[in-house]
Design a protein around this motif. Structure first.
Motif, short mmCIF file in Angstrom:
data_model
loop_
_atom_site.label_atom_id
_atom_site.label_comp_id
_atom_site.label_asym_id
_atom_site.label_seq_id
_atom_site.Cartn_x
_atom_site.Cartn_y
_atom_site.Cartn_z
N ALA A 1 41.39 37.62 27.74
CA ALA A 1 41.96 36.86 28.48
C ALA A 1 42.68 38.07 29.69
O ALA A 1 42.56 37.84 30.50
N GLN A 2 43.83 39.13 28.80
CA GLN A 2 43.90 39.92 29.61
C GLN A 2 43.39 41.32 30.01
O GLN A 2 42.98 41.53 30.33
N ILE B 1 39.47 30.02 30.79
CA ILE B 1 38.93 30.97 30.96
C ILE B 1 37.88 31.11 31.76
O ILE B 1 37.87 31.56 33.10
N ASN C 1 41.56 39.82 33.14
CA ASN C 1 42.26 40.52 34.22
C ASN C 1 42.75 41.31 34.31
O ASN C 1 42.93 41.73 35.99
N ARG D 1 43.40 35.83 42.15
CA ARG D 1 43.21 34.80 41.32
C ARG D 1 43.92 35.46 39.93
O ARG D 1 42.47 36.34 39.82
N ARG D 2 44.27 35.14 38.79
CA ARG D 2 43.71 35.53 37.60
C ARG D 2 43.73 34.41 36.90
O ARG D 2 44.32 33.41 36.62
N VAL D 3 43.05 34.40 35.50
CA VAL D 3 43.13 33.76 34.29
C VAL D 3 43.91 33.26 33.26
O VAL D 3 44.45 34.56 33.35
N GLU E 1 38.43 29.32 35.42
CA GLU E 1 38.71 29.48 35.95
C GLU E 1 38.27 30.84 36.91
O GLU E 1 38.02 30.77 38.61
N VAL F 1 47.16 33.37 30.53
CA VAL F 1 46.69 34.43 29.19
C VAL F 1 47.46 33.21 28.17
O VAL F 1 48.59 32.69 28.50
N LEU G 1 39.34 41.79 37.23
CA LEU G 1 39.46 41.39 38.15
C LEU G 1 41.14 42.03 39.23
O LEU G 1 40.28 42.32 40.21
N ASP G 2 41.18 42.73 38.17
CA ASP G 2 42.84 44.06 39.03
C ASP G 2 41.71 45.26 39.67
O ASP G 2 41.26 45.40 41.24
#
Length: 458
Positions: free
Chosen positions: A219-220, A190, A223, A204-206, A193, A208, A226-227
């Motif tokens: 991680a969720q 994570i 993400n 981009r997403r890490v 990334e 999970v 990031l969203d």
């Protein structure tokens, strides 16, 4: 010490686990050796004491001649008179002087551990001493047993702990290092990334992990963050593009009018040209004010927690429009109090009234009331007009920035498409909602603000 202390979570976890296990192992080893030695010593002393009691009883009865050889577990027996003469001794002590040269002065039982071995050899002796009265006076009975079993058990246990302790610590360290590495592997993925994500690739997403544990939830959450960042970035870029477009139009028109005024030599046309330029300047100024307000809202500036009378605020906003083209009719419940900014809530009401009057045909209705129970009441402000209304499919889109609906709600009616967007954002900053809802005729916009109570009667 700080230089020697591990710097990584993995190393600190391993060092901490080893330290805890080492401390627990040391305490357990000390306790085990103590309990084992005490138990074996008690057993050996019990055997010697039992033999000494039997001999003392026979001596008290004057029957030393009936003393039998030492029982199993007892190495020797010796009976000494008060004047230091050996009255009886087991075969292995035959011809030896008294074990102790100190003559007891009273009857009693004592236990000693001899480091100077009465029988020689490699092991200590546990000796029980019983002094008793006999027809010949005080007599002391010595019964001793070797502590070879105690010493052997101590040596064996100490050797086992000396070998097993380090092996156990090494095992704990290796297992902790491996488990911690496995647990922190997804965290490192994570981190790697996220380190590579820039403002240009927020899509981009890490990864999970499929473990459904705290790392997976981390991680969720990352993400989801990031969203929000991607959505915020897209919204900001769209806002800049829309703002640029909206500012370009009045600036272009204003420049054209000024160029025409400069080119026209007829002074009689100048007032009309200047009036048009002034209108575009006012429109540009209002647009700039709206953009600055939106920037303040996006900066998430806190709302001043000031109690204010919402009923009086709405009443003042509507009474200032008595001379407008479309009259405003009100039905306001008295003395409804909310917490927030007087300036910002006034802007909400003003924007809603501007929108309603822009598209109304003959009237605008404003209703203020409260709903809910004693635990929590909600202020509800409804602004309704008798215009063309808002189609069901556009009731969310009208709150987007720089949005204008076609036909009746077009650019011809004025405005930059920011009024409802500002009103919704300001309402959300106060913990409320602004929605477009069903209406028999025209548009119906409803504001709901929480944490409301009715003011007490004067």
């Amino acid at each position: 010490m700080r230089r020697l202390w591990p710097t990584t979570v993995r190393a600190r976890a391993t060092a901490g686990a080893c330290a805890v296990v080492a401390a627990a192992l040391a305490i357990a080893s000390y306790t085990l050796l103590g309990l084992l030695g005490a138990n074996l010593l008690r057993n050996a002393e019990g055997d010697a004491e039992q033999q000494a009691v039997i001999v003392a009883q026979l001596a008290a009865a004057g029957q030393l001649d009936r003393v039998r050889p030492p029982a199993h577990g007892v190495d020797f027996v010796q009976v000494v008179s008060a004047d230091g003469r050996v009255l009886l001794a087991s075969p292995n002590l035959a011809g030896t002087p008294p074990i102790r040269t100190v003559t007891p002065r009273r009857a009693g039982t004592l236990a000693h551990t001899w480091k100077v071995r009465p029988l020689g050899g490699e092991h200590r002796q546990r000796v029980v001493q019983i002094t008793t009265d006999t027809p010949q006076g005080l007599v002391t009975v010595y019964a001793g047993t070797s502590l070879r079993d105690v010493d052997a058990a101590d040596d064996t246990t100490t050797a086992a702990l000396a070998i097993g302790g380090p092996l156990l610590l090494a095992t704990v360290g290796l297992v902790t290092w491996w488990v911690t590495g496995r647990a922190l592997g997804p965290v490192e993925a994570i981190r790697a990334e996220v380190a590579e994500i820039t403002d240009r690739d927020l899509h981009r997403r890490v990864p999970v992990p499929p473990t459904h544990d705290e790392v997976a939830r981390l991680a969720q959450t990352m993400n989801a963050t990031l969203d929000r960042l991607e959505s915020s970035g897209a919204r900001q870029r769209q806002f800049i593009a829309d703002a640029s477009h909206e500012l370009r139009s009045p600036i272009t028109v204003l420049r054209t009018q000024l160029e025409v005024a400069l080119a026209v030599r007829d002074p009689e046309l100048w007032p009309e040209l200047i009036s048009g330029a002034l209108e575009d300047t006012e429109r540009l100024q209002q647009l700039t004010v709206d953009l600055l307000l939106l920037a303040r809202i996006d900066a998430a500036q806190p709302v001043p927690a000031v109690r204010l009378d919402l009923s009086a605020l709405v009443r003042d906003a509507t009474e200032s429009r008595l001379g407008d083209r479309v009259p405003v009719r009100t039905d306001l419940a008295p003395d409804i109090e909310v917490e927030g900014s007087d300036l910002w809530l006034t802007r909400v009401v003003t924007n809603l009234l501007d929108n309603a009057q822009r598209f109304a045909d003959r009237r605008v209705d404003v209703v203020l009331r409260t709903v809910g129970g004693p635990r929590g009441r909600t202020a509800v402000l409804e602004v309704t007009d008798d215009g063309p209304g808002i189609p069901a499919g556009d009731r969310e889109r009208v709150f987007e920035r720089f949005t204008r609906l076609d036909d009746s709600r077009s650019r011809d009616h004025g405005g930059a498409g920011l009024g409802l967007a500002i009103a919704r954002d300001l309402t959300a900053h106060h913990g409320g909602t602004l929605t477009a809802e069903d209406s028999v005729q025209g548009a119906r916009l409803v504001v709901r603000l929480p944490s409301v109570r009715t003011l007490p009667d004067a």
